[in-house]
Design an enzyme around this catalytic site. Structure first.
Site, PDB file in Angstrom:
ATOM      1  N   ASP A  29     -26.698  20.388 -38.115  1.00  0.00           N
ATOM      2  CA  ASP A  29     -27.376  19.105 -38.302  1.00  0.00           C
ATOM      3  C   ASP A  29     -26.434  18.136 -39.004  1.00  0.00           C
ATOM      4  OD1 ASP A  29     -30.672  18.265 -38.419  1.00  0.00           O
ATOM      5  OD2 ASP A  29     -29.254  17.053 -39.582  1.00  0.00           O
ATOM      6  N   ASN A  85     -40.517  20.233 -35.540  1.00  0.00           N
ATOM      7  CA  ASN A  85     -41.335  19.048 -35.768  1.00  0.00           C
ATOM      8  C   ASN A  85     -41.788  18.525 -34.410  1.00  0.00           C
ATOM      9  OD1 ASN A  85     -40.768  19.133 -38.550  1.00  0.00           O
ATOM     10  ND2 ASN A  85     -38.884  17.960 -38.285  1.00  0.00           N
ATOM     11  N   GLN A  92     -41.142  14.280 -35.977  1.00  0.00           N
ATOM     12  CA  GLN A  92     -40.062  14.385 -34.997  1.00  0.00           C
ATOM     13  C   GLN A  92     -39.432  13.016 -34.760  1.00  0.00           C
ATOM     14  OE1 GLN A  92     -41.249  15.904 -31.145  1.00  0.00           O
ATOM     15  NE2 GLN A  92     -39.149  15.987 -30.381  1.00  0.00           N
ATOM     16  N   VAL A  94     -36.016  12.824 -33.025  1.00  0.00           N
ATOM     17  CA  VAL A  94     -35.228  12.891 -31.787  1.00  0.00           C
ATOM     18  C   VAL A  94     -36.097  13.481 -30.678  1.00  0.00           C
ATOM     19  CG1 VAL A  94     -33.192  13.874 -30.677  1.00  0.00           C
ATOM     20  CG2 VAL A  94     -33.069  13.148 -33.081  1.00  0.00           C
ATOM     21  N   HIS A  98     -36.295  20.596 -30.528  1.00  0.00           N
ATOM     22  CA  HIS A  98     -35.254  21.304 -31.281  1.00  0.00           C
ATOM     23  C   HIS A  98     -35.876  22.130 -32.395  1.00  0.00           C
ATOM     24  CE1 HIS A  98     -35.802  17.208 -32.835  1.00  0.00           C
ATOM     25  NE2 HIS A  98     -35.587  17.696 -34.054  1.00  0.00           N
TER      26      HIS A  98
HETATM   27  P1  DGP Z   1     -36.370  15.688 -36.256  1.00  0.00           P
HETATM   28  O1  DGP Z   1     -36.788  14.785 -37.382  1.00  0.00           O
HETATM   29  O2  DGP Z   1     -37.129  17.023 -36.250  1.00  0.00           O
HETATM   30  O3  DGP Z   1     -36.424  14.982 -34.918  1.00  0.00           O
HETATM   31  O4  DGP Z   1     -34.860  16.094 -36.559  1.00  0.00           O
HETATM   32  C1  DGP Z   1     -33.767  15.489 -35.942  1.00  0.00           C
HETATM   33  C2  DGP Z   1     -32.537  16.011 -36.609  1.00  0.00           C
HETATM   34  O5  DGP Z   1     -31.427  15.681 -35.810  1.00  0.00           O
HETATM   35  C3  DGP Z   1     -32.261  15.424 -37.997  1.00  0.00           C
HETATM   36  O6  DGP Z   1     -32.288  16.479 -38.964  1.00  0.00           O
HETATM   37  C4  DGP Z   1     -30.875  14.826 -37.890  1.00  0.00           C
HETATM   38  C5  DGP Z   1     -30.321  15.415 -36.618  1.00  0.00           C
HETATM   39  N1  DGP Z   1     -29.456  14.535 -35.880  1.00  0.00           N
HETATM   40  C6  DGP Z   1     -29.770  13.302 -35.410  1.00  0.00           C
HETATM   41  N2  DGP Z   1     -28.744  12.791 -34.732  1.00  0.00           N
HETATM   42  C7  DGP Z   1     -27.753  13.726 -34.741  1.00  0.00           C
HETATM   43  C8  DGP Z   1     -26.445  13.774 -34.209  1.00  0.00           C
HETATM   44  O7  DGP Z   1     -25.950  12.849 -33.544  1.00  0.00           O
HETATM   45  N3  DGP Z   1     -25.726  14.899 -34.432  1.00  0.00           N
HETATM   46  C9  DGP Z   1     -26.234  15.966 -35.151  1.00  0.00           C
HETATM   47  N4  DGP Z   1     -25.441  17.023 -35.319  1.00  0.00           N
HETATM   48  N5  DGP Z   1     -27.479  15.949 -35.667  1.00  0.00           N
HETATM   49  C10 DGP Z   1     -28.218  14.839 -35.475  1.00  0.00           C
END
Ligand code: DGP
Length: 112
Positions: A29, A85, A92, A94, A98
């Site tokens: 993350d 999430n 959530q 994204v 995931h």
């Molecule tokens: P959620 O809130 O459950 O949708 O979590 C999305 C997660 O994705 C958050 O913990 C940050 C991570 N994240 C968002 N953009 C990127 C990215 O470009 N690269 C990586 N490695 N993680 C990301």
């Protein structure tokens, strides 16, 4: 709906990838909430848990088994948490399903 995670799958943007197979990808993350914070995703574009169909059963199973294997490889023998999430109320952000694999510290309960 394509998201930033589709670009990570396509290697269009970089990520610290820790695991990959035909169905799943796992990467660290970008904003870790624990010493170990890995996201495990299906390569198939599934928006959220609410969008799953029976056709996704095998892929989801593969992702969960992958999470277990990654946890072991990351040395999380003392335990860890696997979180999904779902939707706005679930927090959530994204829109590509995931699993958050969180470990390396004591977790509190209930989550916020
Ligand atoms: P959620 O809130 O459950 O949708 O979590 C999305 C997660 O994705 C958050 O913990 C940050 C991570 N994240 C968002 N953009 C990127 C990215 O470009 N690269 C990586 N490695 N993680 C990301």
């Amino acid at each position: 709906m394509s998201s930033i995670f589709s670009k990570i799958i396509a290697r269009e943007i970089p990520a610290d990838i820790v695991y990959e197979d035909d169905d799943c990808l796992a990467f660290r993350d970008i904003s870790p909430k624990a010493p170990v914070h890995v996201l495990v995703i299906p390569k198939r574009e599934i928006v959220s848990l609410a969008d799953l169909t029976v056709e996704d059963e095998a892929v989801m199973g593969r992702c969960v088994v992958a999470a277990s294997q990654i946890a072991a490889a990351e040395g999380l023998g003392g335990g860890y948490r696997l979180i999904v999430n779902c939707g706005e109320d679930g927090g959530q952000e994204v829109p590509h399903l995931h699993f958050h694999l969180l470990g390396g510290r004591k977790m509190s309960w209930p989550p916020g």
